[in-house]
Structure formats: structure tokens, C-alpha cells
Design a protein around this motif. Structure first.
Motif, PDB file in Angstrom:
ATOM      1  N   ILE A 167       0.864  -1.173   0.000  1.00 11.75           N
ATOM      2  CA  ILE A 167       0.000   0.000   0.000  1.00 11.75           C
ATOM      3  C   ILE A 167       0.902   1.224   0.000  1.00 11.75           C
ATOM      4  O   ILE A 167       1.561   1.522   0.994  1.00 11.75           O
ATOM      5  CB  ILE A 167      -0.920   0.007   1.236  1.00 11.75           C
ATOM      6  CG1 ILE A 167      -1.789  -1.256   1.260  1.00 11.75           C
ATOM      7  CG2 ILE A 167      -1.784   1.265   1.263  1.00 11.75           C
ATOM      8  CD1 ILE A 167      -2.573  -1.428   2.556  1.00 11.75           C
ATOM      9  N   ASN A 168       0.957   1.929  -1.130  1.00 12.09           N
ATOM     10  CA  ASN A 168       1.868   3.062  -1.300  1.00 12.09           C
ATOM     11  C   ASN A 168       1.083   4.367  -1.186  1.00 12.09           C
ATOM     12  O   ASN A 168       0.262   4.689  -2.038  1.00 12.09           O
ATOM     13  CB  ASN A 168       2.568   2.974  -2.651  1.00 12.09           C
ATOM     14  CG  ASN A 168       3.699   3.987  -2.778  1.00 12.09           C
ATOM     15  OD1 ASN A 168       4.123   4.591  -1.787  1.00 12.09           O
ATOM     16  ND2 ASN A 168       4.188   4.184  -3.989  1.00 12.09           N
ATOM     17  N   ILE A 169       1.345   5.118  -0.111  1.00 12.51           N
ATOM     18  CA  ILE A 169       0.714   6.425   0.099  1.00 12.51           C
ATOM     19  C   ILE A 169       1.584   7.485  -0.563  1.00 12.51           C
ATOM     20  O   ILE A 169       2.714   7.732  -0.131  1.00 12.51           O
ATOM     21  CB  ILE A 169       0.556   6.716   1.602  1.00 12.51           C
ATOM     22  CG1 ILE A 169      -0.270   5.614   2.274  1.00 12.51           C
ATOM     23  CG2 ILE A 169      -0.075   8.081   1.821  1.00 12.51           C
ATOM     24  CD1 ILE A 169      -0.231   5.665   3.792  1.00 12.51           C
ATOM     25  N   ILE A 170       1.072   8.090  -1.615  1.00 13.29           N
ATOM     26  CA  ILE A 170       1.810   9.120  -2.345  1.00 13.29           C
ATOM     27  C   ILE A 170       1.375  10.476  -1.799  1.00 13.29           C
ATOM     28  O   ILE A 170       0.208  10.848  -1.892  1.00 13.29           O
ATOM     29  CB  ILE A 170       1.548   9.014  -3.852  1.00 13.29           C
ATOM     30  CG1 ILE A 170       2.016   7.632  -4.345  1.00 13.29           C
ATOM     31  CG2 ILE A 170       2.255  10.129  -4.614  1.00 13.29           C
ATOM     32  CD1 ILE A 170       1.604   7.305  -5.751  1.00 13.29           C
ATOM     33  N   THR A 171       2.291  11.205  -1.200  1.00 17.24           N
ATOM     34  CA  THR A 171       1.942  12.405  -0.462  1.00 17.24           C
ATOM     35  C   THR A 171       1.582  13.569  -1.383  1.00 17.24           C
ATOM     36  O   THR A 171       1.939  13.602  -2.565  1.00 17.24           O
ATOM     37  CB  THR A 171       3.083  12.821   0.473  1.00 17.24           C
ATOM     38  OG1 THR A 171       4.283  13.001  -0.289  1.00 17.24           O
ATOM     39  CG2 THR A 171       3.312  11.754   1.524  1.00 17.24           C
TER      40      THR A 171
END
Length: 624
Positions: A167-171
Motif C-alpha cells: 500500500i503506497n501512500i503518495i503524499t
């Protein structure tokens, strides 16, 4: 339950078909962002690739969806919009840590609580290194521009802990010149309050985003209060056309209480948790070649009072732990020819920590490290893509591990895509499993798995309707579980093979420019059942935006969620209904109200922790 799910899916499909047969002509002026087949993702390859072409299945949750949820934490949003993803809960907000905590993330039957699903922020791994699992209260909605979920092993790019997915949270970043200030204030059931303030600024080559959140609740049970504060800052500067530099810092501090199971109350059980992350990225883009060098440092500080039960004495000492992870990942891509891209990368992680209660030491500044290199080749062949890659990882304790991956995608027709991927995943035992508590075992071996995914995506009515069907099969070995050795004594051991398999389906229908339906369903079969993973999961939502008003409603159905394991496991099945309405009173002011579990259903996702009945929240959003 099965009949209910089938009925809901059938109604959505019948509505879609009848609408088409009645001669409706799509409006070509619609905004493509709602259902763009050509959107690009980076989680499955490090570089931007069209989501429908990349061989691995990836779900994308955009900023609009996150904002409309009115949630402080990201995980409730992801659970609704990502098939197979389930997150345990225990209250209106706040997950907590230690005994009685929620926030257990499960994907394809792999538990994030055991460190088999990896959460990343801008590609940097995020978890409490002593325990090897994510801390659910640290992932904040206001910080995310978008979230990409790789539904399948992602170990080739991210190494250990991604064997079940990533799960990649791209800011967030400032997208437009000038200053933009936004705020959200809301309150509701059980004394719950949520406040968010975000400011973004861009001027030529310089950009910045700052955000702060405060959330608190009394909880729907006694001694179930929760408070959290989080802050986020990101600065970027474009040195020239080819180079830019970005730095960001995330801080999340939470205080939670655990009342214990409803029939086994616990007193004075409290946790004070601080999580932080900082990163520095130097990126280059010369067209034919591009890449980045990313440096990151994560840390945590935890004070936990496990409390006491009826007839027991209060804890004499707090449980204390600190952990850290420092690392760097460097990658560069090169277009060998017009249709061949090579990506090579290098990763290094150094992590450790300590844990103690009074004079009793559980982990004393343990230090471990991992070093890895990988290469991924992607070739476009007309309307298809073929990729193959290999990661070579060396762990301080376990030596060298080889992680291959291969995949193929084919654009079979204008709106039809077929994808197939095969990948290896692995997870090294964490420090808790190796060294802490009586169940620890220093002889544990790494877990490993093979993931097979086949995906068919299809667009109808000029892509107003998008469907995606994925069949997955995962087979692994050396899974680590607690095994009873003698009466009253258990030990963690590698217990052999396991198999998870299932089906995922999603349907999104842009009926009109201001009316849309979105839904997903997943079925999961596990040879070795784990707690917190449902057999059937379904969600369907409708959004309607007439003029200044906005309405949305959704239904979530969960069937056979495992609360316990063993010969006669306890399960939970339930249906929840939510709704939201908002009104744009002024250009810069929105007024909204939302309700969850509107049918006041009684249910549990953790044994002994009943969830609240119907809850209502209301507030305002300001955009200046």
C-alpha cells in the motif's frame, strides 16, 4: 448473505444494461479523471506506467475520493474501495496498539499485523521494526494525494514484508501557482471531533504543503477515549528542467484506551504512541533516462500500560519501546530502445530498537540490516507489455535471497485488457518473533510464497462502464505460527505450506456527468484460516452531484469474517449502510453531514469488541 450480494450486483448490472438499451448517448464532455483507463501508477514498477498495461493488479484511490470520505485516517477509505482489503476496527475512530488493538490489515489472506502487507509513504517502508507491523493510527488522509495498492506480492521492488501486497501512500504536492488554504471542522456522536488545516503554496520552481490534524472521541464504551495529533510538511525545489529535490516530514502522536472485551473488562489500559518519518528525494529526468535517490529515516516511541483485570493489581511498570529504520533506495531507468525500458535499483535498510518493562529487557538495541539490488525489464510489443525482473537481497541473519517476477499484458481490443503476473514473495522474521517473549524462537526461517494473478478489464459505453476481474492463487511455505509444544507452553515455529486463492471484481459506472456507481466484491478461500479475513466482502456506492448539492450512499456486506480460529471458529457476518450529503453554501464554504451504520446493526470485527451502532457527524469545509 450470498443471495444478498448476488442481488445487489445484479441490480447494478441490470441498471447499466437498461440504461444503455434506452438509447442514452454519453456526453463526451465528461471529466475523464473519474474512470480514466490511461492513468499511470508507480507502485508496481517505480516508474510511471499505465495502470491497464502494467501486468500486476493495482487499485488507485484518488484525492477526490479521500476528501469526500471526511475521514482522518486513510484505512477506512481503502477498505471500501480496494477488493480483498479488510481492516479490523473497535470504535468510531482510533485503532490503538498492544492488547485489544484494531487496525489489522488483511489482503488476500495475508495479515499486515504479522508484517505480510507493507505500507509505504512515497515508496519508503513504514512499520514498527521491533514488531514488524504497521501502526494504523499513523496513516493520515490529509497527507495523501493518492494511494496505490498492489494486490499481489511486491517483494521484487520492496523486499521483505510485501509478500502479500503493498500500500503506497503518495503524499500531496502543490499543483497550482499561488496559495491554497483549506480547513475542515466536524463533530458528532460520542463527543467525536475532527479538525484539519492544510496550506499549499507554489511559486515557479518552489512548492510546499503543510497539514495538521487533531482528532478525539470519548468512544462508545467507558474507558475508550482516543486522541491524536498529526502534522505533515513537504518542500520541493526544481533545480533545473532535469533535476529537482524534495523533502518531507510526517509526525503522528496518538493516545488511546483499551476497555477490554465486553465480558472481560480491563482497567487503566492506555497507550501513548509517537511515529515519525522524514525523507529526502533527489530526482532526475533526461527523457531517455530518469531516476531518483531517496533517503529516509523512520522512528517510534511507545509507552504502554497493559492495565489490569478484575482481581488483579495495577501494572507496576509501563512497557516502553523505541524503534528506528534508516535507509536509502536508488534507482535509474534507461530506454534501451523506443519500446524497452530497463530499471535498476539498490536498497539498503538498517533498523533496530529496544523494549523493556522496568528492569526486564525484551530487546536491547538490536540492530539488523538488509541490502538488495534489483533489475526490471519492461518491453512494449505493439498492444502488449512483457516484463521480467530479479531482486537479490542479503539479510544479516539469513544470507542471500533471490526474488524473481514476470508478467505479461495484452490489449486484446480497444477497451479490453488481459494481464498475467507471477511473483515470489518473502518475509524475514521480525525481532519480536526472534527474541522477545517466551514464544520467541531464534531458529525461525524466512517465509516465502508464490503469487499468481490473472486479470481481465473491460470498458463499455465509451468507457463509462469499467469492469475488472482478477483471479489470484498464492502458495507459500514456512509460515510462522504459534505452536503448542507442551501443555501451557507455546513457541513460534515454521509450520509448512499454505494456500490462499480467490476472486476480485470491481465495476464503476459513470451514468451521467454527475451520477456514478462504484462497487467491488472479493471471495477468499484459505487453507489455513487467519483472524480478521472475511470470506466474502462487497461494497457498492452511489454519488450524485446536482448543482450545489452532493449526495452519496454506500452499502458494505461482510460474510464469514473470522474472529477466532480452531476446530469451531467464531465468525461474523453483517451489512452496513452509510450516507453523506453536502451543500456548497458559498464558493469557499461547504456544509456536510454523514452517517455510518445507519441501520444500527450490531456487529464485531474483533471478538468481544462490539462496534458502535448508528453514528452521525457534521461539519464545514473551507477552501480559500
Amino acid at each position: 448473505m450470498k443471495r444478498i450480494i448476488i442481488t445487489i450486483v445484479s441490480l447494478v448490472l441490470i441498471t447499466s444494461i437498461s440504461h444503455a438499451q434506452n438509447g442514452h448517448q454519453p456526453d463526451t464532455t465528461r471529466t475523464a479523471s473519474s474512470y480514466n483507463l490511461d492513468e499511470v501508477v508507480v507502485t508496481g514498477s517505480r516508474i510511471p506506467v499505465e495502470r491497464e498495461i502494467i501486468p500486476v493488479p493495482v487499485s488507485v484511490i484518488n484525492r477526490t475520493t479521500i476528501e469526500r470520505s471526511d475521514e482522518t485516517n486513510l484505512l477506512p477509505v481503502l477498505m471500501k474501495h480496494v477488493p480483498s482489503l479488510f481492516v479490523t476496527s473497535r470504535g468510531i475512530t482510533g485503532y490503538g496498539v498492544s492488547e485489544g488493538s484494531a487496525g489489522g490489515i488483511n489482503l488476500h489472506g495475508f495479515s499486515g499485523g504479522a508484517g505480510r502487507v507493507l505500507i509505504l509513504i512515497d515508496g519508503h517502508p513504514q512499520y514498527a521494526t521491533i514488531y514488524g507491523h504497521p501502526v494504523a493510527d499513523a496513516y493520515i488522509a490529509s497527507e495523501a494525494q493518492r494511494v496505490e495498492v498492489s494486490r499481489g506480492s511486491a517483494s521484487i521492488l520492496y523486499g521483505s514484508n510485501a509478500m502479500g501486497g503493498a500500500i503506497n501512500i503518495i503524499t500531496r504536492r502543490a499543483l497550482e501557482d499561488g496559495n491554497r488554504l483549506s480547513a475542515r471542522l466536524m463533530g458528532g456522536s460520542y463527543g467525536t471531533q475532527r479538525y484539519t488545516l492544510t496550506d499549499s503554496y507554489r511559486n515557479g520552481r518552489f512548492s510546499g504543503v503543510f497539514s495538521g490534524n487533531y482528532e478525539q472521541t470519548d468512544g462508545h464504551r467507558s474507558d475508550m477515549g482516543f486522541k491524536s495529533f498529526s502534522g505533515y510538511g513537504k518542500l520541493g525545489y526544481e533545480l533545473n528542467k532535469e533535476w529537482k529535490i524534495t523533502g518531507n516530514v510526517n509526525i503522528a502522536k496518538s493516545k488511546s484506551q483499551n476497555p477490554g472485551r465486553i465480558n472481560e473488562p480491563v482497567f487503566d489500559a492506555k497507550a501513548d504512541v509517537l511515529r515519525g518519518m522524514s525523507g529526502l528525494s533527489i530526482e532526475n529526468n533526461y527523457g531517455a533516462t530518469s531516476g531518483a535517490a531517496n533517503f529516509f529515516y523512520n522512528w517510534g516511541d511507545h509507552e504502554i500500560n497493559d492495565g489490569y483485570s478484575t482481581g488483579e493489581n495495577p501494572q507496576q511498570y509501563l512497557f516502553m519501546s523505541t524503534d528506528y529504520m534508516a535507509g536509502v533506495n536508488i534507482y535509474q531507468t534507461y530506454n534501451v530502445y523506443d519500446n524497452i525500458v530497463l530499471t535498476g535499483g539498490f536498497d539498503m535498510k538498517l533498523y533496530g530498537g529496544n523494549a523493556y518493562r522496568g528492569e526486564r529487557i525484551y530487546a536491547d538495541h538490536v540492530k539488523l540490516h538488509e541490502i538488495a539490488g534489483y533489475v526490471l525489464a519492461q518491453q512494449k510489443l505493439g498492444r502488449s507489455m512483457f516484463e521480467v525482473g530479479l531482486r537479490v537481497e542479503n539479510h544479516k541473519l539469513y544470507g542471500t535471497e533471490f526474488i524473481p517476477q514476470a508478467g505479461f499484458s495484452l490489449k486484446a481490443a480497444d477497451n479490453t485488457n488481459l494481464k498475467l503476473s507471477v511473483s515470489k514473495g518473502f518475509r524475514t522474521p521480525n525481532m519480536r518473533e526472534l527474541y522477545m517473549y517466551p514464544t520467541s524462537n531464534e531458529e525461525l526461517d524466512p517465509e516465502n510464497s508464490w503469487s499468481y494473478d490473472f486479470t481481465v478489464s473491460q470498458g463499455f459505453l465509451e468507457n463509462r462502464i469499467n469492469t475488472e476481474l482478477t483471479v489470484f492463487y498464492m502458495k507459500g511455505d514456512n509460515i510462522i505460527t504459534s505452536t503448542q509444544i507442551t501443555e501451557g507452553f507455546s513457541e513460534l515455529r515454521n509450520t509448512g505450506e499454505f494456500t490462499n486463492k480467490g476472486v476480485e471484481f470491481s465495476l464503476n459506472y459513470q451514468i451521467l456527468d454527475n451520477l456514478a456507481v462504484h462497487s467491488n466484491y472479493s471471495y477468499l478461500h484459505m487453507d489455513n484460516v487467519i483472524i480478521g479475513a472475511p470470506r466474502h466482502k462487497f461494497y457498492a456506492g452511489i454519488t450524485y452531484n446536482p448543482g450545489k448539492f452532493s449526495f452519496s450512499t454506500g452499502t458494505q456486506a461482510i460474510n464469514k469474517l473470522y474472529l477466532t480460529i480452531g476446530d469451531n471458529p467464531q465468525t461474523s457476518s453483517y451489512i452496513l449502510v452509510d450516507a453523506r450529503a453536502s451543500y456548497k453554501a458559498l464558493k469557499w464554504l461547504d456544509i456536510f453531514v454523514k452517517g455510518d451504520n445507519l441501520t444500527a446493526r450490531s456487529y464485531e470485527t474483533i471478538l468481544g469488541y462490539p462496534m458502535p451502532r448508528a453514528t452521525v457527524m457534521g461539519g464545514i469545509s473551507l477552501n480559500i
